[in-house]
Design a protein around this motif. Structure first.
Motif, PDB file in Angstrom:
ATOM      1  N   THR A 164       0.951  -1.438  -0.053  1.00 49.10           N
ATOM      2  CA  THR A 164      -0.035   0.029   0.038  1.00 49.10           C
ATOM      3  C   THR A 164       0.973   1.220   0.029  1.00 49.10           C
ATOM      4  OG1 THR A 164      -1.879  -1.321   1.112  1.00 49.10           O
ATOM      5  CG2 THR A 164      -1.696   1.500   1.245  1.00 49.10           C
ATOM      6  N   GLU A 165       1.872   1.465   0.864  1.00 49.66           N
ATOM      7  CA  GLU A 165       2.790   2.430   0.890  1.00 49.66           C
ATOM      8  C   GLU A 165       3.559   2.800  -0.387  1.00 49.66           C
ATOM      9  OE1 GLU A 165       2.900   0.404   5.035  1.00 49.66           O
ATOM     10  OE2 GLU A 165       2.659  -0.233   2.869  1.00 49.66           O
TER      11      GLU A 165
ATOM     12  N   PHE B 114       0.535   3.384 -11.059  1.00 51.24           N
ATOM     13  CA  PHE B 114       0.347   1.916 -10.793  1.00 51.24           C
ATOM     14  C   PHE B 114      -1.071   1.467 -10.591  1.00 51.24           C
ATOM     15  CE2 PHE B 114      -0.329  -1.982  -8.078  1.00 51.24           C
ATOM     16  CZ  PHE B 114       0.680  -2.919  -8.711  1.00 51.24           C
ATOM     17  N   TRP B 115      -1.663   2.384  -9.701  1.00 53.97           N
ATOM     18  CA  TRP B 115      -3.192   2.427  -9.473  1.00 53.97           C
ATOM     19  C   TRP B 115      -4.111   2.187 -10.709  1.00 53.97           C
ATOM     20  CZ3 TRP B 115      -6.361   0.990  -5.279  1.00 53.97           C
ATOM     21  CH2 TRP B 115      -7.662   1.261  -5.511  1.00 53.97           C
ATOM     22  N   ASP B 116      -3.720   3.247 -11.747  1.00 52.03           N
ATOM     23  CA  ASP B 116      -4.455   3.571 -12.782  1.00 52.03           C
ATOM     24  C   ASP B 116      -4.126   2.168 -13.824  1.00 52.03           C
ATOM     25  OD1 ASP B 116      -5.413   5.635 -12.004  1.00 52.03           O
ATOM     26  OD2 ASP B 116      -4.199   7.075 -13.148  1.00 52.03           O
TER      27      ASP B 116
ATOM     28  N   GLY C 289      -1.547  -7.713   0.651  1.00 50.29           N
ATOM     29  CA  GLY C 289      -0.353  -7.983  -0.440  1.00 50.29           C
ATOM     30  C   GLY C 289      -0.456  -7.157  -1.540  1.00 50.29           C
ATOM     31  N   PHE C 290      -1.661  -6.933  -2.014  1.00 49.08           N
ATOM     32  CA  PHE C 290      -2.301  -6.341  -3.310  1.00 49.08           C
ATOM     33  C   PHE C 290      -3.861  -6.225  -3.177  1.00 49.08           C
ATOM     34  CE2 PHE C 290      -3.148 -11.311  -4.342  1.00 49.08           C
ATOM     35  CZ  PHE C 290      -3.960 -11.435  -3.169  1.00 49.08           C
ATOM     36  N   PRO C 291      -3.644  -4.704  -2.558  1.00 48.58           N
ATOM     37  CA  PRO C 291      -4.786  -3.999  -2.275  1.00 48.58           C
ATOM     38  C   PRO C 291      -5.411  -3.494  -3.466  1.00 48.58           C
ATOM     39  CG  PRO C 291      -2.976  -2.765  -1.533  1.00 48.58           C
ATOM     40  CD  PRO C 291      -2.328  -3.978  -1.781  1.00 48.58           C
ATOM     41  N   ALA C 292      -4.808  -3.134  -4.532  1.00 50.98           N
ATOM     42  CA  ALA C 292      -5.368  -2.529  -5.753  1.00 50.98           C
ATOM     43  C   ALA C 292      -6.105  -3.814  -6.301  1.00 50.98           C
ATOM     44  CB  ALA C 292      -4.602  -2.044  -6.559  1.00 50.98           C
TER      45      ALA C 292
END
Length: 266
Positions: free
Chosen positions: A114-115, A121-123, A166-169
């Motif tokens: 997350t940090e 990366f989010w997009d 470990g992979f919030p998106a």
């Protein structure tokens, strides 16, 4: 390289659905991993199958032709390019007939903290794991409505149900896929279009083995499943075929969990 025995295991429990013969199926990411098993499963049912992915899948298509006497239509495409994705779906209709069944399978579960996530990366993650699902569905619906209906099957994951780290998106997009599926089911049911989701658990694929699945993590996962056996891509195919067929004709807006009982065990 010979695949591990878990990956190579073939499932014989998919069943035969005669109404899938001759149907036009479009699969995203249909040349590797779970997607390849889904493509093979539909071809075995006598369906006309097209699929997209970025990497070359010529050898995979040749293998299917050797096995079944007919090859799927492979259209190279980056699904984050919405224009290219819609063009591939249009080409599918022109060559195979209007799409009857859409399988939104392509995804990327790259691990991340997350940090460390930035906007780019989010997009990127949302473009692969959610945006492509919406616009593929939009394009498929445009073909299905004049044709009297169709079926949309979206791949989610039990990772968001379990609150995995470990992979919030990725988990965020998978939760959204279930919501999207329910909305599509409500909005287009009167047009004869059904929308359901499949949520696999840990599935052993070459990619998972190469990038982050270890014997230790695999053993830990199996300890938390009711059925202590590793899932492989073929274990997911039966659920997809069932949701695509008339056997599930009054099912829509639902999510089928295929995880060996991981969620059930808690």
């Amino acid at each position: 390289m010979t695949p591990p025995s878990d990956i190579a295991r073939q499932s014989s429990a998919c069943g035969q659905y005669s109404d899938l013969a001759g149907k036009t199926v479009f699969v995203t990411g249909g040349g590797s991993g779970i997607g390849a098993a889904v493509t093979r499963g539909f071809v075995a049912q006598g369906a006309r199958v097209a699929f997209v992915q970025r990497s070359d899948a010529t050898a995979f298509c040749d293998d299917i032709r050797d096995q079944f006497g007919a090859a799927p239509l492979f259209l190279p495409c980056d699904i984050t390019d919405t224009r290219a994705l819609k063009a591939a779906m249009k080409q599918t209709a022109e060559q195979l007939g209007p799409i009857d069944i859409l399988v939104n399978n392509a995804a990327n579960d790259q691990r991340h903290r997350t940090e460390e996530v930035d906007e780019a990366f989010w997009d990127w993650s949302m473009a692969i794991n959610l945006k492509s699902y919406f616009f593929a569905a939009q394009a498929a619906i445009a073909q299905m409505k004049p044709n009297g209906g169709g079926t949309i099957i979206n791949f989610s994951s039990v990772s968001y149900m379990a609150g995995m780290k470990g992979f919030p998106a990725y988990t965020s997009s998978n939760a959204a896929i279930v919501s999207l599926t329910q909305s599509l089911a409500r909005e287009f049911g009167r047009d004869g279009i059904r929308a359901n989701a499949v949520a696999p658990g840990m599935v052993v694929t070459p990619r998972q083995m190469e990038l982050w699945l270890t014997e230790e993590s695999k053993s830990k996962q199996l300890e938390n499943q009711c059925l202590p056996e590793a899932l492989v891509p073929d274990d997911i195919v039966g659920s997809v075929l069932f949701l695509a067929s008339g056997a599930s004709r009054m099912m829509t807006g639902q999510t089928l969990i295929v995880d060996g009982g991981f969620i059930a065990r808690g």
